[in-house]
Structures are given as C-alpha cells and as structure tokens.
Design a protein around this motif. Structure first.
Motif, PDB file in Angstrom:
ATOM      1  N   LEU A 134       0.697  -1.417  -0.041  1.00 31.05           N
ATOM      2  CA  LEU A 134      -0.063  -0.264  -0.026  1.00 31.05           C
ATOM      3  C   LEU A 134       1.035   1.136   0.202  1.00 31.05           C
ATOM      4  N   SER A 159       2.286   1.708  -3.624  1.00 29.72           N
ATOM      5  CA  SER A 159       1.359   2.096  -4.650  1.00 29.72           C
ATOM      6  C   SER A 159       0.570   3.357  -4.303  1.00 29.72           C
ATOM      7  N   SER A 160       0.531   3.880  -3.303  1.00 31.48           N
ATOM      8  CA  SER A 160       0.230   5.166  -2.723  1.00 31.48           C
ATOM      9  C   SER A 160       1.083   6.342  -3.103  1.00 31.48           C
ATOM     10  N   ASN A 161       2.319   6.064  -2.753  1.00 36.05           N
ATOM     11  CA  ASN A 161       3.438   7.084  -2.826  1.00 36.05           C
ATOM     12  C   ASN A 161       4.263   6.916  -4.060  1.00 36.05           C
ATOM     13  N   PRO A 195       3.274   5.655  -7.658  1.00 36.06           N
ATOM     14  CA  PRO A 195       2.481   5.134  -8.590  1.00 36.06           C
ATOM     15  C   PRO A 195       3.108   4.460  -9.845  1.00 36.06           C
TER      16      PRO A 195
END
Length: 98
Positions: free
Chosen positions: A47, A50-52, A54
């Motif tokens: 997470l 994928s959040s920081n 992309p």
C-alpha cells in the motif's frame, strides 16, 4: 517498457522501502523500470508503494517464496532484456547503472 528492470524483492520491508526506494527511483527510473516483487507481505509496504510511487510496478506473489524462488518467480513474469536484482536495503547513487 524499458530495456532494463530494477527488481527489488520485498517482504514486510516498508521501513526499508521508505528509506531507500526514493533514491532508487531518483537515480534509476530514467533508464529502468522499477519493480517491487512482493513476497506476500503482511505489513502495509505494498500500500505504501502504490500510494506514494505510482510509477513503480508491483508484482505480488501469492505466498512468501523466500529469496531465490521469489526472485525466480518474479523474473519469469518479466520480459526485459536486462534485470538488475537489488536488495531493499541498498542505497544507490547517481549513474550507478551506467
């Protein structure tokens, strides 16, 4: 797709990714795809990436296959001409690939 991939095997390594992944991206993404091969982590490292970040690809493995098998499975899913295996605790510098 770039010719080269930098592949980092991860298992519950959020703290290492927080510390070292930004440098890998900074000094590598111009020449290589950055790929995290995740060995079924139970922390929030996937997470976090994928959040920081992309632009970083994540290949999720269905269980923790360990070091060698984890890399072998991840590499079998790639079609890059060159793959650089990088431990998650490595700090890279400018032009390290060149």
């Amino acid at each position: 797709m770039k010719k080269t991939a930098v592949v980092i095997l991860n298992w519950n390594g959020k703290k290492l990714l927080e510390k070292f992944l930004p440098g890998v991206i900074r000094f590598s993404s111009h020449i290589a795809d950055i790929i995290i091969a995740d060995n079924n982590s139970t922390d929030d490292s996937v997470l976090f990436v994928s959040s920081n970040f992309p632009g970083v690809q994540i290949k999720r493995l269905e269980k923790n296959f360990g070091f060698a098998e984890g890399y072998n499975i991840a590499l079998s899913k790639l079609s890059h001409e060159y793959c650089i295996l990088l431990n998650s605790d490595i700090e890279v510098t400018e032009k390290w690939i060149e």
